[in-house]
Design an enzyme around this catalytic site. Structure first.
Site, PDB file in Angstrom:
ATOM      1  CG  MET A  64       4.756   3.802  13.245  1.00 50.69           C
ATOM      2  SD  MET A  64       4.155   3.807  14.953  1.00 50.69           S
ATOM      3  CE  MET A  64       5.554   3.084  15.808  1.00 50.69           C
ATOM      4  CB  CYS A  65       3.933   4.262   7.604  1.00 47.74           C
ATOM      5  SG  CYS A  65       4.747   2.741   7.045  1.00 47.74           S
ATOM      6  CE1 TYR A  66      -2.654   3.844   7.876  1.00 51.12           C
ATOM      7  CE2 TYR A  66      -1.097   4.528   6.186  1.00 51.12           C
ATOM      8  CZ  TYR A  66      -2.245   4.751   6.916  1.00 51.12           C
ATOM      9  OH  TYR A  66      -2.980   5.889   6.696  1.00 51.12           O
TER      10      TYR A  66
END
Length: 108
Positions: A64-66
């Site tokens: 998961m990132c932004y």
């Protein structure tokens, strides 16, 4: 596996609920502290070696990132390191926060 796969935030949530995959968050430390998916491991350059030492390479990993873009590079890196199944979460933390606010932890 030669490359990572994409996963919707809804699919990622189902994996998370069933505890059938590891969730890692590759955002910056301040963003992670402000809020992250509950139980997500904060994967950074500083924590990478520990993660690799402790990880079961046969267990799926969700990255998961932004918004779901920078997670793709991290996901491919984990594939290259030998993880069997790696997913990049479409929409990233922003989608997770929008869809599953009850599954957020803040360190602030």
């Amino acid at each position: 596996m030669d490359s990572f796969q994409f996963l919707s935030v809804e699919q990622a949530y189902q994996f998370w609920v069933s505890q059938s995959a590891i969730l890692v968050d590759v955002r910056d430390p301040q963003s992670y502290r402000l809020g992250h998916a509950t139980g997500a491991f904060h994967l950074t350059n500083d924590t990478l070696n520990q993660f690799l030492q402790d990880a079961d390479f046969d267990v799926p990993v969700m990255v998961m990132c932004y918004h779901g873009h920078s997670s793709q590079g991290a996901a491919q890196y984990l594939v290259n390191m030998g993880f069997e199944t790696v997913y990049s979460i479409n929409g990233g933390f922003e989608a997770w926060l929008r869809e599953f606010p009850q599954a957020i932890t803040s360190l602030q």
